[in-house]
Design a protein around this motif. Structure first.
Motif, PDB file in Angstrom:
ATOM      1  N   ASN A 217      72.417  43.898  57.155  1.00 32.52           N
ATOM      2  CA  ASN A 217      72.573  44.449  55.679  1.00 32.52           C
ATOM      3  C   ASN A 217      73.518  44.248  54.795  1.00 32.52           C
ATOM      4  O   ASN A 217      74.019  45.201  53.951  1.00 32.52           O
ATOM      5  N   LYS A 221      71.181  47.762  50.808  1.00 30.25           N
ATOM      6  CA  LYS A 221      70.387  47.888  50.487  1.00 30.25           C
ATOM      7  C   LYS A 221      69.913  49.551  50.486  1.00 30.25           C
ATOM      8  O   LYS A 221      70.355  49.457  52.198  1.00 30.25           O
ATOM      9  N   ALA A 229      61.643  44.143  53.975  1.00 30.33           N
ATOM     10  CA  ALA A 229      62.502  43.360  53.851  1.00 30.33           C
ATOM     11  C   ALA A 229      62.374  43.165  55.834  1.00 30.33           C
ATOM     12  O   ALA A 229      61.525  43.310  56.640  1.00 30.33           O
ATOM     13  N   GLU A 233      67.557  38.938  55.246  1.00 21.64           N
ATOM     14  CA  GLU A 233      68.202  40.310  54.689  1.00 21.64           C
ATOM     15  C   GLU A 233      68.600  41.422  55.648  1.00 21.64           C
ATOM     16  O   GLU A 233      70.007  41.629  55.060  1.00 21.64           O
TER      17      GLU A 233
END
Length: 402
Positions: A217, A221, A229, A233
């Motif tokens: 991550n 986020k 996601a 991501e």
């Protein structure tokens, strides 16, 4: 079904090096000696223990004949492993010996949702346990509130990530750090973490499906932002499967849910390979840290920082945090080696995360998170001396070039 791995854009490695310099600035505050005299106890030095894993090919699991024979002794059919046979956690079949560890790549197993479902691998000690070595341990430190790391993580922090694995209780998670391989400069595939993140200690055996996800991550986020996601991501550098693992005999023989006699030897090294791709881990993430095996006393070590992904409340395991403090001495028994202890509010999930100090102007890994109290006011980590260096050198020389 496999997860997507993003290649590092040009310049990423350079920015990461600059970020490491920033780490030096963060840690190079006034060094504060933290109470007590230098420990004078002789340290036990358990033998380094290494384990070999299986590889996968043609959709089947292939293992060296000696390991296959060991698995057969446990009644395990290696050809059924990738089809879910690893989920058999019968105590009589829980692989515990070094040569029993098998971790074939199961591409696509660790998807974003499965990663988010992983629970923290916690090691907590009671007040009674923590006070067992009064006169050896320094006074309990004041809690230091963990601070969220700046994003993107790969530009602002050491090469830290998350270690995922399957335990009898289900998917679990720790933290880990990319470290240099002295025998393969610039091409390291080594990750430092805690012993209890790879092996259950005296009451169990090796965990399964061990994967390292660097800069998990990366943009920090929130849970809502990650609701849909994609793999890139969550895992910007991809998933890295442990094809070799080493931890200490001290942890295997003495480790327990509260650390136990193995806490002072609660460290491990993974050799990893990408689920997809061919470049080394160090080349892919653009950075790796040296390990300081000089085992300085707490008074000599100066200021330290602990990094990791705490997952137990009030944290959720999605963001990277850090604590900076001057270490003190800690031991669970006068007969055991002294560990480092710092004030920190990080919870389970941060286990295995690297502790860093500045030595000769460079940030180096000096310990890892092992245990902490139920009220999450401090963390303790092992000193890394000759026993830890022997384990590291064995891993590097024997498996580093694989």
């Amino acid at each position: 079904m496999g997860s997507t791995r993003m290649s590092a854009p040009s310049g990423r490695g350079r920015r990461t090096v600059l970020a490491a310099t920033g780490l030096v600035a963060a840690l190079a505050l006034t060094a504060t000696a933290c109470g007590g005299s230098e420990e004078d106890e002789a340290k036990g030095k358990p033998d380094a223990t290494a384990s070999r894993t299986a590889d996968s090919g043609g959709g089947r699991v292939t293992v060296p004949s000696d390991i296959a024979d060991r698995l057969k002794e446990h009644g395990i059919d290696v050809d059924k492993w990738k089809d879910g046979g690893w989920e058999n956690w019968d105590r009589d079949k829980w692989l515990s010996e070094a040569e029993d560890f098998v971790n074939p790549v199961i591409e696509g197993l660790w998807k974003p949702d499965r990663m988010k479902s992983a629970k923290e691998a916690d090691k907590t000690v009671s007040t009674k346990d923590a006070s067992a070595a009064e006169g050896v341990s320094d006074p309990e430190p004041a809690q230091v509130r963990a601070v969220g790391e700046k994003t993107p993580y790969h530009e602002n922090a050491a090469p830290v990530g998350k270690v995922f694995f399957d335990s009898p209780e289900g998917p679990a998670v720790c933290s880990g750090t990319v470290i240099k391989d002295v025998n393969h400069p610039g091409k390291s595939n080594l990750v430092w973490t805690a012993g209890h993140c790879v092996h259950a200690g005296s009451d169990g055996g090796w965990f399964r499906n061990l994967v390292f996800v660097p800069a998990y991550n990366d943009l920090g986020k929130s849970e809502a932002e990650l609701s849909n996601a994609n793999a890139a991501e969550i895992a910007p550098y991809g998933n890295w499967w442990a094809d070799w693992a080493s931890t200490s005999n001290g942890w295997i023989q003495g480790g327990s849910p509260s650390g136990g006699d193995g806490a002072a030897y609660d460290y491990a090294v993974l050799h990893v390979k990408p689920e997809q791709g061919a470049k080394s881990l160090e080349e892919t993430v653009g950075n790796a840290l040296d390990v300081d095996f000089s085992a300085p006393s707490a008074a000599e070590a100066g200021r330290m920082g602990a990094w990791g992904y705490p997952a137990a409340p009030p944290y959720n395991g999605l963001q990277m945090f850090k604590c900076l403090d001057a270490p003190g001495r800690f031991s669970l028994s006068p007969s055991l080696p002294t560990m480092y202890r710092i004030g920190c509010s990080m919870t389970g999930g941060s286990s295995g995360g690297g502790w860093f100090r500045v030595r000769d102007g460079k940030t180096v890994l000096v310990s890892n998170t092992s245990i902490g109290p139920l009220d999450n006011t401090w963390l303790a980590g092992p000193q890394l001396g000759a026993d830890a260096e022997a384990l590291y050198q064995n891993m590097s020389k024997t498996y580093g070039g694989q």
